[in-house]
Design a protein around this motif. Sequence first.
Motif, PDB file in Angstrom:
ATOM      1  N   ILE A 171      37.456  41.800  37.463  1.00  0.00           N
ATOM      2  CA  ILE A 171      39.087  41.764  37.816  1.00  0.00           C
ATOM      3  C   ILE A 171      39.212  40.387  38.871  1.00  0.00           C
ATOM      4  CG2 ILE A 171      40.988  42.833  38.590  1.00  0.00           C
ATOM      5  CD1 ILE A 171      39.611  45.473  37.939  1.00  0.00           C
ATOM      6  N   CYS A 172      39.897  39.636  38.449  1.00  0.00           N
ATOM      7  CA  CYS A 172      40.145  38.509  39.427  1.00  0.00           C
ATOM      8  C   CYS A 172      41.544  37.904  39.634  1.00  0.00           C
ATOM      9  CB  CYS A 172      39.288  37.301  39.191  1.00  0.00           C
ATOM     10  SG  CYS A 172      39.849  36.273  37.319  1.00  0.00           S
ATOM     11  N   ASN A 173      42.661  38.859  38.948  1.00  0.00           N
ATOM     12  CA  ASN A 173      43.876  38.557  39.035  1.00  0.00           C
ATOM     13  C   ASN A 173      44.833  39.718  38.794  1.00  0.00           C
ATOM     14  OD1 ASN A 173      43.673  39.047  36.229  1.00  0.00           O
ATOM     15  ND2 ASN A 173      43.453  36.702  35.975  1.00  0.00           N
ATOM     16  N   ALA A 179      45.742  45.889  34.117  1.00  0.00           N
ATOM     17  CA  ALA A 179      45.255  46.590  33.028  1.00  0.00           C
ATOM     18  C   ALA A 179      44.301  47.842  33.517  1.00  0.00           C
ATOM     19  CB  ALA A 179      44.045  45.430  32.403  1.00  0.00           C
ATOM     20  N   ALA A 180      43.643  47.660  34.659  1.00  0.00           N
ATOM     21  CA  ALA A 180      43.021  48.972  35.363  1.00  0.00           C
ATOM     22  C   ALA A 180      43.741  49.890  35.621  1.00  0.00           C
ATOM     23  CB  ALA A 180      42.315  48.191  36.566  1.00  0.00           C
ATOM     24  N   LEU A 181      45.231  49.623  36.223  1.00  0.00           N
ATOM     25  CA  LEU A 181      46.055  50.882  36.366  1.00  0.00           C
ATOM     26  C   LEU A 181      46.464  51.541  34.952  1.00  0.00           C
ATOM     27  CD1 LEU A 181      48.458  49.060  39.090  1.00  0.00           C
ATOM     28  CD2 LEU A 181      46.424  50.759  39.447  1.00  0.00           C
ATOM     29  N   ILE A 320      38.223  32.342  37.763  1.00  0.00           N
ATOM     30  CA  ILE A 320      38.340  31.692  39.132  1.00  0.00           C
ATOM     31  C   ILE A 320      38.635  30.364  39.269  1.00  0.00           C
ATOM     32  CG2 ILE A 320      37.401  31.789  41.538  1.00  0.00           C
ATOM     33  CD1 ILE A 320      36.122  34.542  40.649  1.00  0.00           C
ATOM     34  N   LYS A 321      39.665  29.722  39.624  1.00  0.00           N
ATOM     35  CA  LYS A 321      39.921  28.569  39.571  1.00  0.00           C
ATOM     36  C   LYS A 321      40.563  27.721  40.958  1.00  0.00           C
ATOM     37  CE  LYS A 321      38.998  28.228  35.275  1.00  0.00           C
ATOM     38  NZ  LYS A 321      37.560  28.177  35.186  1.00  0.00           N
ATOM     39  N   GLU A 328      46.738  34.741  50.345  1.00  0.00           N
ATOM     40  CA  GLU A 328      47.430  34.454  49.318  1.00  0.00           C
ATOM     41  C   GLU A 328      46.777  35.093  48.035  1.00  0.00           C
ATOM     42  OE1 GLU A 328      47.704  29.677  51.146  1.00  0.00           O
ATOM     43  OE2 GLU A 328      46.015  30.252  49.829  1.00  0.00           O
ATOM     44  N   LEU A 329      45.564  35.407  48.234  1.00  0.00           N
ATOM     45  CA  LEU A 329      45.193  35.997  47.044  1.00  0.00           C
ATOM     46  C   LEU A 329      45.455  37.338  46.440  1.00  0.00           C
ATOM     47  CD1 LEU A 329      43.055  36.299  44.671  1.00  0.00           C
ATOM     48  CD2 LEU A 329      41.284  37.042  46.237  1.00  0.00           C
ATOM     49  N   ILE A 330      45.581  38.222  47.875  1.00  0.00           N
ATOM     50  CA  ILE A 330      46.354  39.487  47.894  1.00  0.00           C
ATOM     51  C   ILE A 330      47.626  39.761  47.214  1.00  0.00           C
ATOM     52  CG2 ILE A 330      46.765  41.647  49.007  1.00  0.00           C
ATOM     53  CD1 ILE A 330      43.983  41.527  50.278  1.00  0.00           C
ATOM     54  N   ASP A 331      48.399  38.799  47.938  1.00  0.00           N
ATOM     55  CA  ASP A 331      50.031  38.687  47.656  1.00  0.00           C
ATOM     56  C   ASP A 331      50.226  38.285  46.194  1.00  0.00           C
ATOM     57  OD1 ASP A 331      50.447  39.369  50.087  1.00  0.00           O
ATOM     58  OD2 ASP A 331      51.134  37.339  50.863  1.00  0.00           O
ATOM     59  N   ARG A 332      49.288  37.329  45.747  1.00  0.00           N
ATOM     60  CA  ARG A 332      49.434  36.803  44.231  1.00  0.00           C
ATOM     61  C   ARG A 332      49.055  37.763  43.311  1.00  0.00           C
ATOM     62  NH1 ARG A 332      45.856  31.610  43.299  1.00  0.00           N
ATOM     63  NH2 ARG A 332      44.255  32.845  42.975  1.00  0.00           N
ATOM     64  N   THR A 333      48.178  38.609  43.561  1.00  0.00           N
ATOM     65  CA  THR A 333      47.595  39.520  42.733  1.00  0.00           C
ATOM     66  C   THR A 333      48.499  40.688  42.626  1.00  0.00           C
ATOM     67  OG1 THR A 333      45.122  39.033  43.462  1.00  0.00           O
ATOM     68  CG2 THR A 333      45.448  41.229  42.231  1.00  0.00           C
ATOM     69  N   ILE A 334      49.240  41.045  43.593  1.00  0.00           N
ATOM     70  CA  ILE A 334      50.111  42.009  43.468  1.00  0.00           C
ATOM     71  C   ILE A 334      51.393  41.359  43.044  1.00  0.00           C
ATOM     72  CG2 ILE A 334      51.884  43.245  44.831  1.00  0.00           C
ATOM     73  CD1 ILE A 334      49.172  44.632  45.140  1.00  0.00           C
TER      74      ILE A 334
END
Length: 349
Positions: A171-173, A179-181, A320-321, A328-334
């Motif tokens: 999981i990277c996004n 999908a996991a949820l 991962i790009k 930034e990563l956590i906010d973007r993932t949510i």
Amino acid sequence: MFKTRMTEMFGVQHPIMLAGMNWITEPKLISAVCNAGGVGILATARCTPEETRENIKQIRDMTDKPFGINQILIGPGAKENIEIAIEEKVPFINYSLGKPWFVDDVHAYGGKVVGTIAIARHATRAVQLGCDALIITGHEAAAHGAAATLMVLIPLVASMVDVPLIAAGGICNGQGMAAALALGADGISMGSRFMVTKESMVHDNFKQLCLEATEQDTLYDNVFDGMDGRVLKTKEAEAMTKRGFPIVESIKGALLVKKLFKLSFLKFAGLSIEMVRAEEGHPLMVLARQAVGNMKHMKALNEGDVEGGILFAGQCCGGIKDVPTVKELIDRTIAEAEETLGRLDALKK
Ligand SMILES: Cc1cc2nc3c(=O)[nH]c(=O)nc-3n(C[C@H](O)[C@H](O)[C@H](O)COP(=O)(O)O)c2cc1C
């Protein structure tokens, strides 16, 4: 925003965990995750008891949010590190391999025990032993996933036990999170993705290698540290798969472990037997081979040696790009997960 059994149990804003990663989960990275609303986990396999205590103190200096430790229960130092975590009343104790003998002690101060499993039938046993939540590791994951992928494992485990489930591997996004949820998890744990963030200590050469990797550029074998595990494809990792059982290196590794942990021959032999007896039944030389793996990991992480080093990494490196900050990563993932679930909702007639 998501409210799940994981956010409720862990008392955090987002159902996102920083996977315990030996060497990499340093206080700076852990506190960044906690302060951004996730759950940071300190992997203590590399730590002496004094270092474990010092790391816990440093985390507390940088965040007042809940965090956890991760400890592999077999091998030298495991019992002592868990005892320190209990003394320090660390909110979550996540373990892998072995039996959690400390459940009552953790519950006594209001802490939670989180077991890591990679095989569905181990879930029932872990919950019987007192685990409050489980991390389910899929084959896609960096390091020690087993044969089954999360697509199969999550719904299976969700049908077997009634505790919060955290999906780890691949999981990277936010699409992966959604999908996991959907499969029945209550949250996600990311390793490789957090490894390639600004706050991560990983050498820039290896961050770059992760950015360039496709989903095909990992190797899964038991030669890296004696247990089936996944690493990034490097020259040395490929050579190790061809070399087969590294008998000379293993003996060197055994002596190194003995020296590093100041073990008598009797204690070393006792630990080896303990490892063989562990539920997962690891062969005698695993400890020694871990020492060899550790040395090669240090070459990768500290020296950035892309030829001679190896690094645990997952198939999701292919996705991962960039190198964002943790926040930034956590906010973007949510945001991505919300957008994905909204898109799926719109498909309904
Ligand atoms: C460099 C590295 C070190 C790791 N060390 C540990 C460890 O000490 N204990 C553990 O339980 N898992 C360890 N893992 C596995 C992670 O906790 C997690 O299961 C995995 O990274 C999830 O897969 P992903 O990388 O695809 O997100 C490690 C992973 C990496 C990348």
